[in-house]
Design an enzyme around this catalytic site. Sequence first.
Site, PDB file in Angstrom:
ATOM      1  CB  SER A 110     -27.953   5.081 -32.049  1.00 46.76           C
ATOM      2  OG  SER A 110     -27.346   4.955 -33.137  1.00 46.76           O
ATOM      3  CD  GLU A 204     -23.782   3.250 -28.932  1.00 50.72           C
ATOM      4  OE1 GLU A 204     -23.437   2.220 -29.813  1.00 50.72           O
ATOM      5  OE2 GLU A 204     -24.486   4.462 -29.590  1.00 50.72           O
ATOM      6  CG  HIS A 276     -26.342   0.195 -31.992  1.00 51.82           C
ATOM      7  ND1 HIS A 276     -25.573   1.362 -31.612  1.00 51.82           N
ATOM      8  CD2 HIS A 276     -27.220   0.844 -32.914  1.00 51.82           C
ATOM      9  CE1 HIS A 276     -25.823   2.279 -32.062  1.00 51.82           C
ATOM     10  NE2 HIS A 276     -26.616   2.063 -32.932  1.00 51.82           N
TER      11      HIS A 276
END
Length: 306
Positions: A110, A204, A276
Amino acid sequence: MIRPPALHPGDIVALISPAGPLADEAELVRACEAVRSLGFEPRPGRNAARRDGYLAGSDDERARDFNEAARDPQVRGIFALRGGYGTMRILHALDYEALRNDPKVILGYSDLTAILNAVTARAGLVTFHGPVAALSQFTPEVVAALRRAVCIAEPLGTFPIEDGATITGGRASGILRGGNLSLLAGLVGTPYAIALREAILFVEEVGEAPYKIDRMLTQLRLSGAFAGLAGIAIGQCRDCDVDSEHVYAQMPLARTLADRLGDLGVPVFTGARIGHIDEQWTIPIGARASIDAGVRTLRIDEPAVS
């Protein structure tokens, strides 16, 4: 590329919060238990549980925890406790030279995208896009993938994708780069922009509408970041599809991805277990990899640790 030494049982792993803050002390306790269950000895940074608004302490405090771990010869791994926001604010303050001199495993995902790729570029060190200690689910599959990446000095081999779709078929090889799309786009125009020539890019995202995904991919295109790119493996874009009646949410994510990536002339596919999600892979940034978009496979062709 420099490969960090493999982690062994009993190795000390620093736990730091270089981005957002933990919710409470219980999350730090849970993270320490998770690291012990992996066989390592956790050492929380002195500012790991700090909070300064949406940051885990001041920029100086967060950078200090990272640098103290990087400079400590007893510490063999640096694991992020969580993502959130804030790593871009401290990239200029990190001790990349310390990691060149004493390589160690650096793990997170992230918002950690910025640190992982900056360390790989500035220190020449393979880093690891994978679970965060406080929030990720350390299921047997996640633990197996993590150990495969950071504990065994052998090529990781093939990661097959069960779901997903081929956008553009073909095969490609290159050095793995990537992570969270928001961070990749945010680094454009900075000294830490990610070099993607002859690279396999993986991306992502979470909680971004299709038009925002479009905007970020378009920003990368306009910046020239995709020039010379070898191929793209798209991970999980959780909660990023059409979910409202608003006009800006009407194009499905699959169409957005095909529209923005399908004409690049390189292999592109979706469905990689990156992002995630609970059952996420651990992916070595800086390692050489191959993709086959037609059958949707990602293969890591070399060891990620030494």
